[in-house]
Scaffold this motif. Structure first.
Motif, PDB file in Angstrom:
ATOM      1  N   PRO A  86       1.614 -22.416 -23.031  1.00  6.78           N
ATOM      2  CA  PRO A  86       0.815 -21.251 -23.399  1.00  6.78           C
ATOM      3  C   PRO A  86      -0.429 -21.218 -22.512  1.00  6.78           C
ATOM      4  O   PRO A  86      -1.094 -22.238 -22.318  1.00  6.78           O
ATOM      5  N   ARG A  87      -0.733 -20.064 -21.973  1.00  2.27           N
ATOM      6  CA  ARG A  87      -1.875 -19.970 -21.044  1.00  2.27           C
ATOM      7  C   ARG A  87      -3.203 -20.256 -21.730  1.00  2.27           C
ATOM      8  O   ARG A  87      -4.106 -20.817 -21.139  1.00  2.27           O
ATOM      9  N   TRP A  88      -3.358 -19.855 -23.002  1.00  6.46           N
ATOM     10  CA  TRP A  88      -4.628 -20.125 -23.696  1.00  6.46           C
ATOM     11  C   TRP A  88      -4.867 -21.627 -23.763  1.00  6.46           C
ATOM     12  O   TRP A  88      -5.999 -22.089 -23.636  1.00  6.46           O
ATOM     13  N   PHE A  89      -3.775 -22.375 -23.920  1.00  2.00           N
ATOM     14  CA  PHE A  89      -3.887 -23.830 -24.031  1.00  2.00           C
ATOM     15  C   PHE A  89      -4.326 -24.423 -22.694  1.00  2.00           C
ATOM     16  O   PHE A  89      -5.249 -25.239 -22.624  1.00  2.00           O
ATOM     17  N   LEU A  90      -3.665 -23.961 -21.611  1.00  2.00           N
ATOM     18  CA  LEU A  90      -4.030 -24.473 -20.283  1.00  2.00           C
ATOM     19  C   LEU A  90      -5.479 -24.132 -19.951  1.00  2.00           C
ATOM     20  O   LEU A  90      -6.214 -24.952 -19.404  1.00  2.00           O
ATOM     21  N   ARG A  91      -5.877 -22.892 -20.295  1.00  2.00           N
ATOM     22  CA  ARG A  91      -7.255 -22.466 -19.970  1.00  2.00           C
ATOM     23  C   ARG A  91      -8.264 -23.266 -20.775  1.00  2.00           C
ATOM     24  O   ARG A  91      -9.350 -23.572 -20.283  1.00  2.00           O
TER      25      ARG A  91
END
Ligand SMILES: [Zn+2]
Length: 312
Positions: A185-190
Motif C-alpha cells: 500500500p502506498r500510504w504505508f510506504l510513504r
C-alpha cells in the motif's frame, strides 16, 4: 476479520505464486501463501533463480558448496513452514540489482528471452492447473530486475496457457481465472519513508545492501484491489522468514525499529488485480472470491482473450 475461508472437501482450489528468489515467498507474500495452505488450498511456488547474488556471511556457508545450494535449503525449510505443496525451480541465475555486472551473465534471468521464460511458466501453469496466480507488481516491488522479468513472463504465460498454439507442449491448454500482483500500500510506504530519517536512515538508500530507493518506489501509484488478512497464521510467516538466515532471517519483519510497524500493519498482505479487471473502489478479502472450482466453463476458457495488456 477474515480468519478463514472454507473450501468444500470435494474441491481442489489451487494457488500458484511465481517469484524470483529463494526468500521472496517468505519476506513478501508468505502470510497469504500460509493462509491459503491452512485453509486447505494446494499452494505451489515457482522460483525462477537460485539467489546466487545474495550476500552470505562465510559462517552460513558451512556444509554448502555454493550459495544456491544454501539458499535452496533455506527455501525448502520455508516451504515446509508455509505448508507449500511444491516448489519448482526454473534454474536461472540471480541477476543482481540494476546495473550490476551480473545482469549480463549468460545464465541470468534478465538475459533470457521473455518467450523462453514465459514458455516455462506456461508449462507449469498447465501442469499445476491453478485457478489463482500471484506474481510481482510491474516494478517488481522495488525495481529488482529479476522480479520485473518474472512478472512479465508470468503475465505472458497467463495470457497464453489456454492457447494450444502458444508455447505448445505435451499438456492440455488451461486457463487460470485470476492474476494478482503483490504490491505494498502506498500510504504505508510513504509513512515508512517519512519515519526513516527520524531513525537516522536514508530512505533512498535502504535495504540490506543500501541499493533500494524507497523514495522513488513510494511515488509509484498502484491500486490495492485485494487484501488478505493472515493474522491467524502470522507465526508461519515469521517461521518461514527465519529459515532464510543467510539473508537476515526476516529480522526486519520481527525486530528493530521497524519490527513494530510490521507487527502493527503486517497482518495483511495487499494485491492489485490484473485479471479480471478490478472494480474501482471495491476491495476483495479473498483471492478465490468468485472463482469456479472444477472443470472450466466455456466462458472461463475464452475470457482471457479480452484481457487487458500489461501496463508496465
Ligand atoms: Zn527477490
Amino acid at each position: 476479520m477474515n480468519t478463514s475461508v472454507n473450501f468444500s472437501s470435494d474441491t481442489r482450489p489451487t494457488l500458484l505464486a511465481v517469484l524470483a528468489h529463494p526468500d521472496d515467498e517468505s519476506f513478501g507474500i508468505g502470510g497469504t501463501l500460509a493462509f491459503y495452505a491452512w485453509c486447505g488450498a494446494e499452494v505451489h511456488l515457482i522460483c525462477a533463480t537460485g539467489g546466487e547474488m545474495g550476500d552470505i556471511d562465510p559462517e552460513h556457508m558451512n556444509g554448502y558448496t555454493s550459495k544456491a545450494e544454501r539458499r535452496k535449503a533455506e527455501l525448502n525449510c520455508a516451504a515446509a513452514k508455509l505448508g507449500l505443496a511444491s516448489v519448482t525451480m526454473l534454474g536461472y541465475r540471480d541477476s543482481g540489482m540494476p546495473g550490476a555486472e551480473s545482469n549480463r551473465h549468460p545464465d541470468a534471468l534478465t538475459t533470457a528471452p521473455l518467450d523462453e521464460v514465459a514458455a516455462k511458466v506456461t508449462h507449469h501453469i498447465r501442469r499445476l492447473r491453478p485457478q489463482v496466480i500471484i506474481t510481482f507488481d510491474p516494478i517488481g516491488g522495488y525495481r529488482h530486475p529479476d522480479h520485473i522479468a518474472i512478472q512479465r513472463a508470468t503475465v505472458k504465460a497467463f495470457q497464453s496457457s489456454n492457447d494450444p498454439a502458444a508455447y505448445p507442449d505435451d499438456l492440455p491448454a488451461y486457463q487460470p481465472q485470476k492474476l494478482y500482483f503483490s504490491t505494498f500500500p502506498r500510504w504505508f510506504l510513504r509513512t515508512v519513508v517519512r519515519l526513516m530519517p527520524l531513525f537516522g536512515r536514508d530512505p533512498s538508500r535502504s535495504g540490506r545492501n543500501q541499493d533500494i530507493d524507497l523514495l522513488s518506489i513510494a511515488m509509484e501509484d498502484f491500486p490495492i484491489d485485494a487484501e488478505v488478512d493472515f493474522w491467524s497464521v502470522y507465526q508461519c510467516k515469521e517461521d518461514a522468514a527465519a529459515c532464510h538466515r543467510s539473508q537476515g532471517g526476516g529480522s526486519m519483519l520481527m525486530h528493530g525499529v521497524f519490527g513494530w510497524i510490521f507487527k502493527l500493519f503486517g497482518g495483511r498482505e495487499t494485491f492489485m488485480r490484473f485479471y479480471p479487471p478490478p472494480t474501482p473502489g471495491r476491495r476483495e478479502r479473498d483471492l478465490f472470491a468468485g472463482v469456479h472450482i472444477g472443470p472450466p466453463t466455456k466462458r472461463e476458457s475464452s475470457a482471457v482473450e479480452n484481457s487487458p495488456n500489461n501496463n508496465d
